[in-house]
Scaffold this active site. Structure first.
Site: not given
Ligand SMILES: Cc1cc2nc3c(=O)[nH]c(=O)nc-3n(C[C@H](O)[C@H](O)[C@H](O)COP(=O)(O)OP(=O)(O)OC[C@H]3O[C@@H](n4cnc5c(N)ncnc54)[C@H](O)[C@@H]3O)c2cc1C
Length: 601
Positions: A441
């Protein structure tokens, strides 16, 4: 005493702090009373205890498997969900005419707290469905509402939210999933979605995916994202199920916690035939999602809170029964050992948990109360102000509990010593389950950027000024009260608020002159500072209620209020002073992280 939640505290927050009973004077809730609220809460507590909690451990050990072309989930999950839908909780806050209970959102959230505390993985299925149904109800066409809402609200269909993709998580502007318009007005979706909770299972007759995708030549970035309904099985006009849609489960993700909730990679349109219906206008998809974001994020914060809460209650029970050692002043080995709750350092860990979880609980339910204000307050001004307060508080309500209530879970393990580190005790599972909440989220890092980069400066700072006004009102009350301790707290909060507002003005000046990278470099620290100031305010509000009642209260009630006052004192003495250090980092525009180079690591 229940080890899921503290009923006395729940009643205190709902009725003594937030005066939820007064909502029954509004036309929308006129058919409700304290009795109907209590009945709903009692039913939730019972189903959570009888049907959700018993298989929490089993779901964690025996996580969903994909075998023989289908997902296998332990049967207890469906039994629990049948009880949940049977009691009408999916439509708890919906209108009577939609088959709902028309409960205030605050009371519905309090009910949901029981399910999340008992078994967060099983609870995730209906909670996603509720969010999905709310989006369709708010933005769907009449035909979509007719076709999808009744089965969703009855729990015959479940829902998902499909935003993330393998290459696009925090940065949704980079999603690639595409929607191709068809001559009949429908669309065909092509693309892969990652991390989809509840993405596949046999727990319901159908699954309604809400999918973000780009239509053909849509503008780049977030302005070109549309929202679609993509059902697992197509639905005929008479509501019966038609053919299986072209949505394929590409694999299950195996997670650290939340193991009972399936988490899926979904492929849309492998055969070029993933039927989809556009929701609302094209290119408004993300705006629709954001419209529901406040409620979804408060839900995440509350979920994080109650996982911390149940961990705290387990640690408390353990500390009251575990004999170990003697107090420093009486080391005679012939004397019996004391229970570890007697040791000051264990009390420190319990007090920290209590202050984190009860502070977060009151904040999240206060935010839920603001949702009710926004939707049903009598005057326009009250509704508008509630909306602004929600805007500024939502990143805090999401991120603060998901940081500090995970810390509470870590302390609950510490209180258990080595036993807490084994799988014989549930506290390690609570920690693993809760560790998701800072990630999904919108990660907590993204919440910091949202708070400082968008919310603090919105409408010329109108939201943060409103928050400051409300914090000031409590400070004034505390400064004029009889309790010396609370007068001191009022003074400390006044100073913290001055620091918060001063540094906000400075940082907004930096970003306004175009130095965005510098101004936003320490936005996580800003989130911490504002978060701690807000929680201190929430604690002082609780203490102001407690101090008026403690004198006349008897026995357990007196202890309860005394506990509130002590936890408030702990937060003000041990936690609020940290905001001075955070203020220093922010005010000097500390560049240590910003200037660190990739090659220096
Ligand atoms: C168990 C689980 C359930 C989930 N359920 C859903 C779901 O039902 N539907 C759905 O759509 N998604 C879902 N998600 C996805 C979740 O919303 C994402 O994992 C989350 O938004 C982070 O994206 P990412 O994993 O690609 O990490 P990334 O976006 O790659 O982030 C990696 C790190 O970089 C940091 N970062 C990234 N961009 C920036 C920035 N611009 N400035 C500073 N820091 C930054 C982040 O804070 C994080 O620490 C789920 C994830 C998990 C693990």
């Amino acid at each position: 005493m229940s080890k899921l939640l503290n009923r006395r505290d729940l009643e205190f927050v709902l009725y003594e702090l937030l005066d939820v009973e007064s909502l029954t004077r509004r036309p929308r809730f006129a058919e409700h009373s304290r009795e109907t609220f209590d009945a709903a809460l009692e039913t939730a507590a019972q189903i959570a205890g009888d049907k959700f909690a018993p298989h929490n451990r089993k779901s964690d050990f025996d996580e969903p498997r994909f075998e023989g072309g289908r997902v296998h989930i332990i049967p207890e999950v469906k039994e629990a969900l049948d009880a949940f839908r049977g009691a009408g909780f999916i439509a708890a806050a919906q209108d009577f005419e939609l088959g709902g209970m028309q409960l205030p959102w605050t009371v519905a959230q309090a009910c949901f707290s029981w399910f999340n505390a008992a078994n967060v993985s099983t609870a995730a299925y209906p909670f996603l469905t509720i969010a999905n149904a709310n989006l369709i109800r708010t933005f769907g066409s009449e035909a979509q509402k007719r076709r999808y809402l009744p089965p969703l609200l009855a729990g015959r269909f479940f829902g998902t939210m499909c935003l993330s993709e393998p290459q696009a998580g925090s940065s949704l502007s980079d999603i690639r999933t595409t929607a191709l318009p068809q001559p009949d007005g429908s669309y065909r979706i092509v693309g892969s979605k990652m991390w989809i909770s509840g993405g596949d299972h046999d727990l319901s007759e159908n699954i309604i995916h809400l999918v973000l995708a780009r239509i053909g030549d849509a503008p780049a970035g977030v302005k070109g994202i549309s929202l679609f309904i993509v059902p697992k099985f197509r639905v005929n006009d008479d509501g019966t199920l038609a053919a299986r849609n072209d949505v394929a489960l590409a694999g299950l993700n195996h997670k650290m916690g939340f193991r009972g909730t399936t988490n899926c990679v979904l492929n849309f349109g492998e055969k070029g035939d993933a039927y989809a219906e556009l929701v609302g206008e094209p290119n408004k998809g993300l705006a629709f999602m954001f419209h529901m974001m406040n409620e979804a994020r408060i839900g995440v914060g509350l979920g994080a809170t109650v996982l911390g809460y149940t961990g705290y209650l387990h640690a408390l029970a353990y500390a009251r029964e575990r004999p170990q050692g003697r107090l420093p002043g009486s080391k005679d080995p012939n004397q019996p050992q004391v229970n570890i709750i007697e040791h000051a350092d264990v009390k420190r860990m319990l007090l920290a948990q209590k202050a984190y979880v009860e502070g977060a609980f009151a904040l999240c339910l206060y935010c839920a109360r603001l949702v009710d204000e926004q939707q049903s307050a009598d005057g326009d001004k009250q509704r508008r102000e509630a909306g602004l307060l929600l805007d500024i508080l939502t990143p805090i309500a999401k991120a603060w509990p998901s940081q500090y209530c995970v810390e509470a879970n870590s302390l609950a393990i510490q209180v258990h010593g080595g036993y807490g580190y084994t799988r014989e005790y549930p506290v390690e599972q609570f920690y693993r389950d809760n560790r998701l909440n800072p990630i999904h989220e919108g990660t907590n890092g993204i919440q910091g950027l949202d708070l400082l980069g968008r919310k603090a400066g919105m409408q010329d700072g109108a939201a943060i000024q409103l928050l400051a006004r409300d914090i000031h009102a409590v400070i004034r009350e505390a400064l004029g009260c009889d309790s010396e301790e609370l007068r001191r707290c009022g003074g400390a909060l006044n100073e913290a608020l001055d620091r918060m507002m001063g540094v906000t003005r400075n940082l907004l000046c930096v970003t306004a002159r175009g130095e965005l990278d510098l101004g936003l470099a320490n936005s996580s620290v800003y989130l911490d500072m504002v978060g701690h100031t807000v929680i201190a305010w929430i604690w002082l509000r609780q203490a102001m209620v407690a101090v008026k009642k403690v004198g006349k209260a008897q026995d357990a009630d007196r202890d309860f209020y005394q506990g509130k006052l002590q936890a408030c004192a702990w937060f003000f003495r041990w936690e609020l002073p940290k905001t001075r250090h955070w203020h220093e980092l922010l005010n000097t525009l500390d560049r240590t992280c910003l200037e660190m180079q990739d090659s220096w690591f």
